[in-house]
Scaffold this active site. Structure first.
Site, PDB file in Angstrom:
ATOM      1  N   ARG A 100      -4.688  -8.024 -17.554  1.00  0.00           N
ATOM      2  CA  ARG A 100      -5.796  -7.313 -17.411  1.00  0.00           C
ATOM      3  C   ARG A 100      -5.554  -6.418 -16.047  1.00  0.00           C
ATOM      4  O   ARG A 100      -5.044  -6.649 -14.955  1.00  0.00           O
ATOM      5  CB  ARG A 100      -6.988  -8.491 -16.581  1.00  0.00           C
ATOM      6  CG  ARG A 100      -8.226  -8.247 -16.522  1.00  0.00           C
ATOM      7  CD  ARG A 100      -9.126  -9.510 -16.423  1.00  0.00           C
ATOM      8  NE  ARG A 100      -9.021  -9.994 -17.811  1.00  0.00           N
ATOM      9  CZ  ARG A 100      -9.823  -9.555 -18.752  1.00  0.00           C
ATOM     10  NH1 ARG A 100     -10.836  -8.569 -18.753  1.00  0.00           N
ATOM     11  NH2 ARG A 100      -9.699 -10.144 -20.122  1.00  0.00           N
ATOM     12  N   GLU A 158       0.810  -1.157   0.150  1.00  0.00           N
ATOM     13  CA  GLU A 158       0.100   0.175   0.002  1.00  0.00           C
ATOM     14  C   GLU A 158       1.006   1.195   0.044  1.00  0.00           C
ATOM     15  O   GLU A 158       1.833   1.282   0.697  1.00  0.00           O
ATOM     16  CB  GLU A 158      -0.988  -0.123   1.154  1.00  0.00           C
ATOM     17  CG  GLU A 158      -1.989  -1.127   0.951  1.00  0.00           C
ATOM     18  CD  GLU A 158      -2.908  -1.378   2.396  1.00  0.00           C
ATOM     19  OE1 GLU A 158      -2.698  -0.567   3.245  1.00  0.00           O
ATOM     20  OE2 GLU A 158      -3.640  -2.107   2.222  1.00  0.00           O
TER      21      GLU A 158
END
Ligand code: DSN
Length: 430
Positions: free
Chosen positions: A234, A56
């Site tokens: 993707r 993160e």
């Protein structure tokens, strides 16, 4: 956890499904305009240990230790994306195009603001304001579309913008085969001080290759997916052509005016997403490296040539192509003159080994579940090495199936022809 077993021995059911999917991709003609086949190198970059890592934050500014190697992958992806699109800024963390759009919209506008996007039934996208999507529910959406010729009606766009004064105008589409005049859109947006964005999910690879116009210099921000014409894993991405201080009055806690890129960064994380998919980001970096090679330009050029050849061959067989042709990788086939729906045509072609998707055509009288058209695209088959000659053969096969849509023996014959053609252009090893 049994460390000694291979997937095929530990979980034969999933393994078999993967094998069957590989066989399906190898042996069918993939004409879905939003799909492509990634390289073995991109597959390798996705199937590795970076999937284990929480990261993160952004490179060198993470909320977790141990990020020194995933930082390398994300830095490479960001730098390569900027080079590819001539952009000041790239955020490669969005998990998908929808996530990219959501984070980007809220960087520039607020809940309830008026936003203008292309109508889904005229070629737009779900996230450009469909009432069943977050975009249609969170914003006050208005729409523009194409005229009877199948082209975006810029007069209509200007009229609606001047009357409605949206805060944001979305350009880009998922079933529009023509180039978009971003410059004209920007001139209109400036008249009402609206922000302009483009969602280039579909033509991103063609834009990166320099073959069609880029929106980067005209739009305040650009979003994309990475897996269509760009031929990566993707995922999604947000780009800014020219970064600078925001004019929305947004400041840092210390009172400095934030850069637009800083607003977008903090909207992606922690605004809308948690941990980035670092294995996918590594694969994005690899795909961007591929897209920076000269042979990607050649590939993209062939994608367009193939689409034009396929459109022409279908027209020669009395199929109506919306707008009369294509400038890009896709086309919409309007089947109303053949008395067919998109739904039955998709099904019959699938049975013959040809994969397409049913699609609304402009001014369609059928529902989105039935539709009057199919959308057809060439990125995947061009990756296999097919050229104009094969496109002509494919148009002939499509025609044979659709002319005799209830004839199973025709479908079987075409299916065998499809397998023969696919075998001449091998894809993945089993
Ligand atoms: N679903 C994609 C497409 O097929 O165009 C767009 O998100």
């Amino acid at each position: 956890m049994n460390k000694a077993l291979q997937l095929k021995d530990f979980d034969p059911e999933v393994y078999q499904a993967i094998q069957k999917e590989t066989e399906r991709q190898n042996q069918k003609l993939e004409l879905i305009a939003s799909e492509n086949f990634v390289s073995v190198q991109v597959l390798q970059a996705m199937g590795q240990v970076m999937t284990n890592k929480y990261a993160e934050g952004y490179p060198a500014k993470r909320y977790y230790g141990g990020c020194e190697f995933v930082d390398i992958a994300e830095d490479l992806a960001r730098e390569r994306a900027k080079k590819l699109f001539n952009a000041d800024y790239a955020n490669v963390q969005p998990h998908s195009g929808s996530q990219a759009n959501m984070a980007a919209y809220f960087s520039y506008i607020k809940y309830g603001d008026k936003v203008m996007g292309m109508d889904l039934s005229h070629g737009g996208h779900l996230t450009h304001g469909s009432p069943v999507n977050f975009s249609g529910r969170f914003f006050n959406m208005i729409h523009y579309g194409v005229d009877k010729s199948g082209y975006i009606d810029m007069n209509q766009v200007e009229k609606i913008v001047l009357k409605e004064r949206p805060k944001l105008i979305i350009t880009g589409a998922s079933a529009y085969s023509r180039e978009i005049d971003y410059k004209a859109f920007r001139e209109i947006a400036d008249k009402v001080n609206a922000k302009l964005m483009s969602d280039i999910a579909h033509p991103a690879g063609l834009i990166a290759a320099g073959l069609i116009k880029s929106p980067l210099e005209h739009c305040h921000f650009v979003t994309t997916t990475t897996h269509k014409t760009l031929r990566g894993p993707r995922g999604g991405m947000i780009l800014i052509g020219k970064d600078g201080e925001n004019d929305l009055g947004i400041k840092t806690p210390k009172g400095r005016t934030k850069l637009f890129s800083e607003i977008v960064d903090s909207n992606v994380f922690p605004g809308f997403q948690g941990g980035p998919l670092m294995h996918v980001i590594a694969a994005k970096a690899v795909a961007f490296k591929e897209a920076l090679q000269d042979d990607f330009v050649e590939y993209s050029r062939q994608v367009i040539k193939n689409a034009k050849a396929l459109a022409k061959a279908l027209q020669d067989r009395n199929y109506n192509i919306v707008s009369g042709g294509t400038d890009t990788h896709l086309m919409l086939v309007d089947l109303r003159n053949h008395g067919l729906t998109g739904k039955e045509s998709e099904k019959a072609l699938e049975q013959a080994g040809i994969t397409v998707n049913k699609n609304m055509v402009p001014f369609d009288d059928q529902s989105p579940f039935v539709t009057s058209g199919i959308r057809v695209g060439t990125p995947a088959l061009t990756t296999r090495g097919m050229k104009e000659e094969e496109m002509t053969q494919i148009a002939e096969m499509i025609d044979r199936v659709l002319l005799d849509i209830n004839n199973d023996s025709v479908k079987t014959k075409v299916k065998n022809q499809v397998i023969e053609l696919c075998d001449r252009f091998p894809l993945y090893k089993m």
